[in-house]
Design an enzyme around this catalytic site. Structure first.
Site, PDB file in Angstrom:
ATOM      1  N   ASN A 194       0.614  -1.641  -0.102  1.00 43.79           N
ATOM      2  CA  ASN A 194      -0.167  -0.109  -0.120  1.00 43.79           C
ATOM      3  C   ASN A 194       0.676   1.119   0.420  1.00 43.79           C
ATOM      4  OD1 ASN A 194       0.525   0.470   3.044  1.00 43.79           O
ATOM      5  ND2 ASN A 194      -0.862  -0.592   3.821  1.00 43.79           N
ATOM      6  N   LEU A 195       0.718   2.046  -0.073  1.00 42.10           N
ATOM      7  CA  LEU A 195       1.302   3.686  -0.607  1.00 42.10           C
ATOM      8  C   LEU A 195       1.810   3.743   0.626  1.00 42.10           C
ATOM      9  CD1 LEU A 195       1.662   6.324  -2.086  1.00 42.10           C
ATOM     10  CD2 LEU A 195      -0.211   6.750  -0.730  1.00 42.10           C
ATOM     11  N   SER A 196       1.685   3.651   1.622  1.00 43.10           N
ATOM     12  CA  SER A 196       2.559   3.802   3.211  1.00 43.10           C
ATOM     13  C   SER A 196       3.700   2.603   3.736  1.00 43.10           C
ATOM     14  CB  SER A 196       2.142   3.304   4.657  1.00 43.10           C
ATOM     15  OG  SER A 196       0.460   4.476   5.042  1.00 43.10           O
ATOM     16  N   GLU A 197       3.208   2.062   2.961  1.00 45.85           N
ATOM     17  CA  GLU A 197       4.294   0.275   3.097  1.00 45.85           C
ATOM     18  C   GLU A 197       5.269   0.875   2.095  1.00 45.85           C
ATOM     19  OE1 GLU A 197       1.817  -2.931   4.107  1.00 45.85           O
ATOM     20  OE2 GLU A 197       2.443  -2.764   2.545  1.00 45.85           O
ATOM     21  N   ASP A 263      -6.142  -7.878   1.208  1.00 45.45           N
ATOM     22  CA  ASP A 263      -5.963  -9.564   0.659  1.00 45.45           C
ATOM     23  C   ASP A 263      -6.792  -9.762  -0.228  1.00 45.45           C
ATOM     24  OD1 ASP A 263      -4.619  -9.459   3.606  1.00 45.45           O
ATOM     25  OD2 ASP A 263      -5.996 -10.576   4.352  1.00 45.45           O
TER      26      ASP A 263
END
Length: 474
Positions: A194-197, A263
């Protein structure tokens, strides 16, 4: 990009990763505790759902693809609950059970569809990485896609051994990454942060151009086949070496709960790629699936009928004028939702009150109404020179605008028998003064157990009479 429903039944996927149990305590709240300023929940229902890698496998199975799962659990009641749930859903679950350690459980206390509290039961697992790698190696035969579902809980110790084992068999590897070291996924076919990761690895991205530039550098550094960054309400961005960036807008109508959305994305991607879809199409399908799951409460699996209906909405084939391919897809979806199919046919050259009444009566015979329309050449053969008055495109457009009509399709023959053999409606309806055995196609429908019904016509309503009246007044 035109989307269609893949054949998932021949698309086996192996999921390896961190399995956990999502447990929900549901109950009402009507008072505050006298012991502390907190609500008192009277638990009325306890619900267990597979979470983490188990939810990925469950989603794959729900789409109709064969799913296998390798993970690590404790040797306890929670592991038994997981195994039973997965077995019931058709997932082949193979757990490395470790005694004296708890299966990871995330307990959520819910009231009126709101989460009041989450309690986690977990300890890092002392996974036997060599045994797990050997187990995976044995299971790769016949697998179309390998998914690494990494939640950083300790099940995945040797990512490279798993990636290289799959690559040696030309099996694509999809990884849902965690942590601040993406080098462990080097050589994967696709990773889905995701964007944060993603920003935790490459730094902040002020705009899409910076995201694309930093993503390209990450792919080159880690020898990745592709990178999919999920961006919440901003949708998804797919990056591939040598191709322009592909930005997909979010498809959710209403966001209720984002739990398990990642998921759903990777499971739909994996099943679609295993079914032979090209990566851009697989990503578009995953984007549709994510739009469905965020409208549900908690971790939830997306079923094949739900995805099929989302495809129909996306392609504009939920209602209206369809091709035969779109119609058969729409029928499959309707039957998956236990809806009955009604079929009628005619020229419908000049739509009048009699037609409208008849079509409303036909629609009342079931859940979905198909109107098959003779094309222009067949109308001319049936009605003579000067007919039809309106072209087939115009006739179908008018019919599609009626509330009683779900789907409209044309056919070139004098009778709809070939179409009936393909569609196999539950009910064939015809208007007029006929006996059932005089209705064209009745023998086809009754042969497979369908019904044939004859409905009366509204008096003083006739296309031929209207045409004659117009001509006489010219």
């Amino acid at each position: 990009m035109k989307l269609s429903m893949p054949r998932f039944d021949q698309a086996p996927v192996l999921v390896v990763g961190d399995v956990m149990l999502d447990r929900y305590w549901h109950g009402g709240t009507s008072r505050i505790s006298p012991e502390a300023p907190v609500p008192v929940v009277k638990v009325e229902q306890i619900e267990d759902r597979p979470g983490g890698a188990a939810n990925v496998a469950l989603n794959i199975a729900a789409l109709g693809a064969p799913a296998s799962l390798v993970g690590v659990t404790g040797d306890d009641e929670a592991a038994d609950s997981l195994a039973n749930s997965l077995r019931g859903a058709g997932v082949r679950a193979l757990f490395q059970r470790i005694a004296h350690q708890p299966t990871i459980v995330k307990l959520r206390v819910m009231s009126r569809h709101q989460q009041l509290l989450r309690i986690d039961f977990e300890e890092p697992f002392a996974t036997d990485a060599l045994a797990l790698s050997a187990q995976v190696d044995e299971l790769l035969e016949g697998i179309k896609v390998l998914v690494l579902s990494d939640y950083g809980k300790g099940a995945l110790k040797n990512h490279q051994a798993l990636i290289q084992a799959a690559k040696a068999r030309n099996i694509p590897v999809l990884a849902d990454p965690k942590g601040k070291d993406f080098s462990i996924y080097r050589g994967a076919s696709l990773i889905t942060p995701n964007l944060s990761e993603f920003e935790a690895i490459v730094g902040g991205c002020a705009d899409e151009l910076e995201l694309v530039t930093k993503g390209a550098a990450l792919m080159a550094d880690l020898d990745l086949g592709a990178l999919l960054v999920t961006r919440g309400e901003h949708g998804m961005t797919l990056l591939r070496p040598g191709y322009p960036a592909m930005h997909l807008p979010a498809r959710a109508r209403e966001v209720f709960d984002v739990t398990g959305a990642g998921d759903t994305v990777i499971s739909t991607l994996a099943a679609s790629i295993a079914a032979g879809e090209e990566l851009p199409h697989a990503v578009a399908l995953a984007n549709l699936a994510a739009g469905i799951v965020v409208g549900k409460l908690g971790t939830a699996a997306i079923s094949a009928p739900e995805l099929r209906r989302a495809i129909q909405r996306s392609e504009g084939s939920e209602r209206g004028v369809l091709t035969i391919e779109q119609l058969l897809l729409a029928i499959d979806d309707a039957r998956a939702h236990k809806e009955s199919i009604v079929f009628t046919n005619g020229c419908f050259d000049i739509l009048h009150a009699g037609h409208v009444t008849y079509l409303e009566q036909a629609r009342a015979q079931g859940d979905r109404l198909i109107v098959a329309v003779n094309d222009d050449a067949s109308v001319s053969r049936l009605k003579g020179p000067g007919r039809p008055i309106n072209s087939v495109d115009r006739r179908m457009a008018v019919l599609a605008g009626l509330g009683a009509v779900d789907w409209v399709i044309s056919f070139p023959e004098a009778t709809p028998e070939n179409l009936l053999a393909l569609v196999k409606p539950d009910v064939l309806v015809k208007g007029g003064d006929y006996s059932v055995d005089q209705v064209v196609g009745a023998d086809i429908v009754t042969a497979y157990g369908g019904k044939v019904k004859v409905l009366g016509l509204v008096e003083n309503s006739s296309t031929t009479a209207i045409v004659e009246k117009i001509r006489n007044n010219e």
